[in-house]
Design a protein around this motif. Structure first.
Motif, PDB file in Angstrom:
ATOM      1  N   TYR A   1       0.811  -1.222   0.000  1.00  0.00           N
ATOM      2  CA  TYR A   1       0.000   0.000   0.000  1.00  0.00           C
ATOM      3  C   TYR A   1       0.841   1.268   0.000  1.00  0.00           C
ATOM      4  O   TYR A   1       0.347   2.360   0.225  1.00  0.00           O
ATOM      5  CB  TYR A   1      -0.946   0.038   1.202  1.00  0.00           C
ATOM      6  CG  TYR A   1      -2.116  -0.912   1.142  1.00  0.00           C
ATOM      7  CD1 TYR A   1      -3.374  -0.486   0.736  1.00  0.00           C
ATOM      8  CD2 TYR A   1      -1.972  -2.246   1.515  1.00  0.00           C
ATOM      9  CE1 TYR A   1      -4.454  -1.353   0.704  1.00  0.00           C
ATOM     10  CE2 TYR A   1      -3.045  -3.121   1.489  1.00  0.00           C
ATOM     11  CZ  TYR A   1      -4.284  -2.680   1.077  1.00  0.00           C
ATOM     12  OH  TYR A   1      -5.340  -3.545   1.048  1.00  0.00           O
ATOM     13  N   GLY A   2       2.144   1.138  -0.217  1.00  0.00           N
ATOM     14  CA  GLY A   2       2.988   2.318  -0.370  1.00  0.00           C
ATOM     15  C   GLY A   2       3.394   3.022   0.905  1.00  0.00           C
ATOM     16  O   GLY A   2       3.783   4.191   0.870  1.00  0.00           O
ATOM     17  N   PHE A   3       3.307   2.332   2.056  1.00  0.00           N
ATOM     18  CA  PHE A   3       3.784   2.976   3.290  1.00  0.00           C
ATOM     19  C   PHE A   3       4.466   1.948   4.182  1.00  0.00           C
ATOM     20  O   PHE A   3       4.295   0.734   4.030  1.00  0.00           O
ATOM     21  CB  PHE A   3       2.643   3.690   4.029  1.00  0.00           C
ATOM     22  CG  PHE A   3       1.636   2.770   4.685  1.00  0.00           C
ATOM     23  CD1 PHE A   3       1.778   2.372   6.008  1.00  0.00           C
ATOM     24  CD2 PHE A   3       0.525   2.322   3.984  1.00  0.00           C
ATOM     25  CE1 PHE A   3       0.853   1.541   6.613  1.00  0.00           C
ATOM     26  CE2 PHE A   3      -0.410   1.486   4.576  1.00  0.00           C
ATOM     27  CZ  PHE A   3      -0.244   1.090   5.895  1.00  0.00           C
ATOM     28  N   ASP A   4       5.217   2.442   5.134  1.00  0.00           N
ATOM     29  CA  ASP A   4       5.954   1.608   6.073  1.00  0.00           C
ATOM     30  C   ASP A   4       5.063   1.324   7.280  1.00  0.00           C
ATOM     31  O   ASP A   4       4.481   2.249   7.870  1.00  0.00           O
ATOM     32  CB  ASP A   4       7.222   2.351   6.512  1.00  0.00           C
ATOM     33  CG  ASP A   4       8.170   1.492   7.343  1.00  0.00           C
ATOM     34  OD1 ASP A   4       7.687   0.629   8.102  1.00  0.00           O
ATOM     35  OD2 ASP A   4       9.391   1.702   7.234  1.00  0.00           O
ATOM     36  N   ILE A   5       4.975   0.062   7.684  1.00  0.00           N
ATOM     37  CA  ILE A   5       4.115  -0.313   8.808  1.00  0.00           C
ATOM     38  C   ILE A   5       4.524   0.381  10.103  1.00  0.00           C
ATOM     39  O   ILE A   5       3.704   0.566  11.009  1.00  0.00           O
ATOM     40  CB  ILE A   5       4.105  -1.848   8.987  1.00  0.00           C
ATOM     41  CG1 ILE A   5       2.911  -2.280   9.845  1.00  0.00           C
ATOM     42  CG2 ILE A   5       5.431  -2.346   9.538  1.00  0.00           C
ATOM     43  CD1 ILE A   5       2.690  -3.783   9.858  1.00  0.00           C
ATOM     44  N   ASN A   6       5.773   0.815  10.185  1.00  0.00           N
ATOM     45  CA  ASN A   6       6.226   1.516  11.388  1.00  0.00           C
ATOM     46  C   ASN A   6       5.530   2.861  11.566  1.00  0.00           C
ATOM     47  O   ASN A   6       5.483   3.398  12.672  1.00  0.00           O
ATOM     48  CB  ASN A   6       7.743   1.695  11.372  1.00  0.00           C
ATOM     49  CG  ASN A   6       8.470   0.384  11.596  1.00  0.00           C
ATOM     50  OD1 ASN A   6       8.102  -0.394  12.478  1.00  0.00           O
ATOM     51  ND2 ASN A   6       9.486   0.113  10.793  1.00  0.00           N
ATOM     52  N   GLU A   7       4.978   3.422  10.474  1.00  0.00           N
ATOM     53  CA  GLU A   7       4.175   4.650  10.597  1.00  0.00           C
ATOM     54  C   GLU A   7       3.009   4.427  11.550  1.00  0.00           C
ATOM     55  O   GLU A   7       2.688   5.274  12.385  1.00  0.00           O
ATOM     56  CB  GLU A   7       3.616   5.063   9.231  1.00  0.00           C
ATOM     57  CG  GLU A   7       4.620   5.587   8.243  1.00  0.00           C
ATOM     58  CD  GLU A   7       3.934   5.974   6.938  1.00  0.00           C
ATOM     59  OE1 GLU A   7       2.745   6.355   6.971  1.00  0.00           O
ATOM     60  OE2 GLU A   7       4.573   5.880   5.879  1.00  0.00           O
ATOM     61  N   THR A   8       2.357   3.280  11.409  1.00  0.00           N
ATOM     62  CA  THR A   8       1.214   2.971  12.264  1.00  0.00           C
ATOM     63  C   THR A   8       1.645   2.781  13.708  1.00  0.00           C
ATOM     64  O   THR A   8       0.982   3.250  14.638  1.00  0.00           O
ATOM     65  CB  THR A   8       0.516   1.696  11.772  1.00  0.00           C
ATOM     66  OG1 THR A   8       0.236   1.810  10.371  1.00  0.00           O
ATOM     67  CG2 THR A   8      -0.799   1.473  12.506  1.00  0.00           C
ATOM     68  N   ARG A   9       2.760   2.120  13.901  1.00  0.00           N
ATOM     69  CA  ARG A   9       3.225   1.788  15.251  1.00  0.00           C
ATOM     70  C   ARG A   9       3.673   3.014  16.037  1.00  0.00           C
ATOM     71  O   ARG A   9       3.710   2.983  17.273  1.00  0.00           O
ATOM     72  CB  ARG A   9       4.351   0.767  15.156  1.00  0.00           C
ATOM     73  CG  ARG A   9       3.875  -0.585  14.617  1.00  0.00           C
ATOM     74  CD  ARG A   9       5.013  -1.514  14.273  1.00  0.00           C
ATOM     75  NE  ARG A   9       4.507  -2.805  13.779  1.00  0.00           N
ATOM     76  CZ  ARG A   9       5.242  -3.684  13.103  1.00  0.00           C
ATOM     77  NH1 ARG A   9       6.519  -3.407  12.834  1.00  0.00           N
ATOM     78  NH2 ARG A   9       4.714  -4.816  12.699  1.00  0.00           N
TER      79      ARG A   9
END
Length: 301
Positions: free
Chosen positions: A273-281
């Motif tokens: 989806y074009g983003f890093d999962i760490n953004e959510t974390r």
């Protein structure tokens, strides 16, 4: 603005996957929840009423019917219905909600959209996908520019609930026979989240409006390939589940929606989806891995 548990939070879509999870999460933590529904007699509406939600009849397509639902409301959670046969329904209903909320001076709105809607340029290979992104972004802009002192837009990914009925009828139609299939490659990374994850972010935003104000938040609690998803399901469901990569034509022929097949092709172009999962974390909101979610929901498969 401080969190206000005395006035109701109006949940739009409160009898569906995302809105239902949000309503239950808010009720569990002592919030007064009001749910807009077209049918007070539906089983979903009755179930939410039993949990303590205030049910009020109304239709997003009918602006006048929204006014009673908006009275004395502190905030709104918005999950809009996308009509597969009429793409004008979703943005039109959202415009009605925003207009009514502004009329009644509601200060906060948390809206759930979809991951990828704020990526530019949009992928223009399929008209249906362009229309989908356009509708989602138009609604987001209504929220961003709606004059609300506090707004948050959530961008969830591939729902774990897609592996459960009723979603699985189209998203995983052969899972009961131990087969997942699609036009994706077996090792393409796929970000996942559950409706419960959306609910955790929504509650966090309602309880801390300042921290989450004017934020577009990509939500993902796990990232797995379809092969890894099949392996996880095999382990917890105690049956062999495999993933098969098929042509787009064969995927549709075997029961997958054409729009989903197009979307799988987009995921090959924009993996994860074009983003890093760490953004959510970074927001420190508690989320569930796919393993934990399957373990908790294995009785529903």
């Amino acid at each position: 603005m401080e969190s206000n548990k005395t006035k109701p939070i109006l949940v739009i879509g409160g009898t569906g996957t995302q809105g239902g999870n949000v309503a239950r999460e808010l009720l569990k933590h002592g919030h007064h929840v009001r749910i807009l529904t077209r049918n007070l007699e539906s089983s979903a509406a009755k179930a939410m009423a039993i949990l303590g939600a205030e049910m009020i009849q109304g239709d997003m397509a009918d602006p006048a019917s929204l006014e009673p639902a908006m009275q004395n409301v502190s905030a709104i959670f918005s999950a809009q219905y996308a009509d597969p046969y009429d793409p004008t329904v979703e943005p039109r209903n959202a415009a009605n909600i925003v207009q009514a909320a502004r009329k009644f001076g509601i200060e906060q709105i948390v809206h759930t959209s979809v991951a990828g809607s704020n990526l530019f340029p949009w992928w223009d290979k399929y008209e249906l996908m362009v229309q989908t992104w356009e509708n989602k972004y138009v609604i987001e802009e209504l929220v961003r520019n709606g004059g609300f002192p506090y707004w948050t837009i959530l961008h969830p990914c591939w729902f774990m609930e897609n592996f459960l009925e009723p979603n699985s009828v189209y998203m995983a139609p052969e899972l009961k026979n131990g087969v997942l299939f699609g036009s994706m490659k077996a090792d393409t990374p796929l970000k996942l989240n559950s409706g419960e994850d959306t609910a955790q972010f929504a509650r966090a935003a309602f309880e801390n409006p300042v921290k989450f104000n004017r934020k577009d938040i990509n939500i993902a609690s796990d990232e797995l390939s379809m092969t890894q998803i099949a392996q996880t399901l095999s382990r917890f469901l105690h049956k062999e589940v495999v993933f098969e990569t098929l042509s787009a034509e064969e995927t549709v022929k075997r029961g997958m929606l054409e729009g989903t097949v197009n979307f799988m092709e987009w995921l090959e172009v924009v993996p994860g989806y074009g983003f890093d999962i760490n953004e959510t974390r970074e927001y420190d909101v508690p989320l569930k891995s796919f393993e934990v979610w399957v373990e908790e929901n294995k009785h529903r498969f």
